[in-house]
Design a protein around this motif. Structure first.
Motif, PDB file in Angstrom:
ATOM      1  N   TYR A 114      67.537  47.909  67.615  1.00 29.78           N
ATOM      2  CA  TYR A 114      66.582  47.641  68.674  1.00 29.78           C
ATOM      3  C   TYR A 114      65.347  47.040  68.057  1.00 29.78           C
ATOM      4  CZ  TYR A 114      63.408  48.403  72.551  1.00 29.78           C
ATOM      5  OH  TYR A 114      62.515  48.229  73.563  1.00 29.78           O
ATOM      6  N   SER A 115      64.807  46.025  68.694  1.00 31.76           N
ATOM      7  CA  SER A 115      63.591  45.379  68.236  1.00 31.76           C
ATOM      8  C   SER A 115      63.735  44.940  66.779  1.00 31.76           C
ATOM      9  CB  SER A 115      62.395  46.308  68.446  1.00 31.76           C
ATOM     10  OG  SER A 115      61.194  45.598  68.273  1.00 31.76           O
ATOM     11  N   ALA A 172      63.530  53.960  73.297  1.00 31.97           N
ATOM     12  CA  ALA A 172      62.176  54.327  73.700  1.00 31.97           C
ATOM     13  C   ALA A 172      61.400  54.905  72.523  1.00 31.97           C
ATOM     14  CB  ALA A 172      62.221  55.328  74.851  1.00 31.97           C
ATOM     15  N   GLU A 173      62.046  55.728  71.722  1.00 33.26           N
ATOM     16  CA  GLU A 173      61.408  56.318  70.544  1.00 33.26           C
ATOM     17  C   GLU A 173      61.034  55.238  69.527  1.00 33.26           C
ATOM     18  OE1 GLU A 173      59.855  59.605  69.045  1.00 33.26           O
ATOM     19  OE2 GLU A 173      60.830  59.696  70.980  1.00 33.26           O
ATOM     20  N   ILE A 174      61.938  54.279  69.334  1.00 32.78           N
ATOM     21  CA  ILE A 174      61.667  53.175  68.412  1.00 32.78           C
ATOM     22  C   ILE A 174      60.495  52.337  68.901  1.00 32.78           C
ATOM     23  CG2 ILE A 174      62.594  50.999  67.501  1.00 32.78           C
ATOM     24  CD1 ILE A 174      65.349  52.448  67.431  1.00 32.78           C
ATOM     25  N   ALA A 175      60.452  52.044  70.191  1.00 30.50           N
ATOM     26  CA  ALA A 175      59.346  51.266  70.756  1.00 30.50           C
ATOM     27  C   ALA A 175      58.020  51.992  70.552  1.00 30.50           C
ATOM     28  CB  ALA A 175      59.593  50.996  72.242  1.00 30.50           C
ATOM     29  N   TYR A 176      58.027  53.294  70.716  1.00 34.16           N
ATOM     30  CA  TYR A 176      56.826  54.104  70.511  1.00 34.16           C
ATOM     31  C   TYR A 176      56.355  54.012  69.062  1.00 34.16           C
ATOM     32  CZ  TYR A 176      54.026  58.353  69.998  1.00 34.16           C
ATOM     33  OH  TYR A 176      53.033  59.247  69.698  1.00 34.16           O
ATOM     34  N   GLU A 231      57.088  51.688  66.814  1.00 33.60           N
ATOM     35  CA  GLU A 231      56.652  50.328  66.482  1.00 33.60           C
ATOM     36  C   GLU A 231      55.277  50.010  67.073  1.00 33.60           C
ATOM     37  OE1 GLU A 231      59.915  47.833  67.733  1.00 33.60           O
ATOM     38  OE2 GLU A 231      60.696  47.818  65.683  1.00 33.60           O
ATOM     39  N   ALA A 232      54.955  50.572  68.238  1.00 31.23           N
ATOM     40  CA  ALA A 232      53.641  50.353  68.837  1.00 31.23           C
ATOM     41  C   ALA A 232      52.535  51.028  68.017  1.00 31.23           C
ATOM     42  CB  ALA A 232      53.629  50.859  70.276  1.00 31.23           C
ATOM     43  N   LEU A 233      52.833  52.179  67.448  1.00 37.20           N
ATOM     44  CA  LEU A 233      51.828  52.919  66.655  1.00 37.20           C
ATOM     45  C   LEU A 233      51.744  52.457  65.215  1.00 37.20           C
ATOM     46  CD1 LEU A 233      52.302  56.582  67.833  1.00 37.20           C
ATOM     47  CD2 LEU A 233      50.464  55.030  68.404  1.00 37.20           C
ATOM     48  N   TRP A 234      52.807  51.885  64.680  1.00 36.25           N
ATOM     49  CA  TRP A 234      52.888  51.562  63.260  1.00 36.25           C
ATOM     50  C   TRP A 234      51.698  50.755  62.730  1.00 36.25           C
ATOM     51  CZ3 TRP A 234      56.069  53.886  60.012  1.00 36.25           C
ATOM     52  CH2 TRP A 234      56.157  53.399  58.714  1.00 36.25           C
ATOM     53  N   PRO A 235      51.239  49.713  63.420  1.00 27.13           N
ATOM     54  CA  PRO A 235      50.121  48.934  62.889  1.00 27.13           C
ATOM     55  C   PRO A 235      48.814  49.739  62.731  1.00 27.13           C
ATOM     56  CG  PRO A 235      51.195  47.747  64.668  1.00 27.13           C
ATOM     57  CD  PRO A 235      51.771  49.130  64.635  1.00 27.13           C
ATOM     58  N   TYR A 236      48.703  50.843  63.423  1.00 26.55           N
ATOM     59  CA  TYR A 236      47.474  51.636  63.400  1.00 26.55           C
ATOM     60  C   TYR A 236      47.544  52.809  62.426  1.00 26.55           C
ATOM     61  CZ  TYR A 236      47.003  48.908  67.598  1.00 26.55           C
ATOM     62  OH  TYR A 236      46.943  47.857  68.470  1.00 26.55           O
ATOM     63  N   MET A 237      48.629  52.942  61.721  1.00 31.26           N
ATOM     64  CA  MET A 237      48.782  54.081  60.812  1.00 31.26           C
ATOM     65  C   MET A 237      48.379  53.704  59.409  1.00 31.26           C
ATOM     66  SD  MET A 237      52.244  55.679  62.365  1.00 31.26           S
ATOM     67  CE  MET A 237      51.967  57.391  62.098  1.00 31.26           C
TER      68      MET A 237
END
Length: 96
Positions: free
Chosen positions: A1-2, A84-88, A90-96
């Protein structure tokens, strides 16, 4: 996914009773619950089905308890949850 890839590699390919089986072996000490087994089997279905025949049984063997989980027929129901978990993540990854 993605952009994330999940790799599932079964350890055994066996034929018994005239049927083919792909087995993933579960070695972890953590108890293998039915929901966890269902998730692993659904991931196997979504990643391996195109590489085997439709009749091939996808199985998960808990080696500590000698319990065999066999994937039932039908679409992999847990994959939308994984996506859905993967999308979550990936959305947070840039901010970690």
């Amino acid at each position: 996914y993605s952009t994330l890839e999940i790799f599932i590699n079964p350890e055994l390919g066996l034929e018994w009773g005239g049927a083919r089986h792909l087995l993933k072996l579960y070695f972890k000490e953590a108890k293998l619950t039915k929901p966890r087994a269902t998730l692993i089997l659904d991931l196997m279905e979504s990643t391996l089905r195109t590489k085997c025949t439709p009749q091939t049984e996808l199985c998960l063997l808990d080696i500590r308890t000698s319990k065999l989980f066999v994937r039932p027929p039908g679409p992999p129901a847990t994959i939308p949850l994984v996506n859905a978990e993967i999308a979550y993540i990936e959305a947070l990854w840039p901010y970690m």
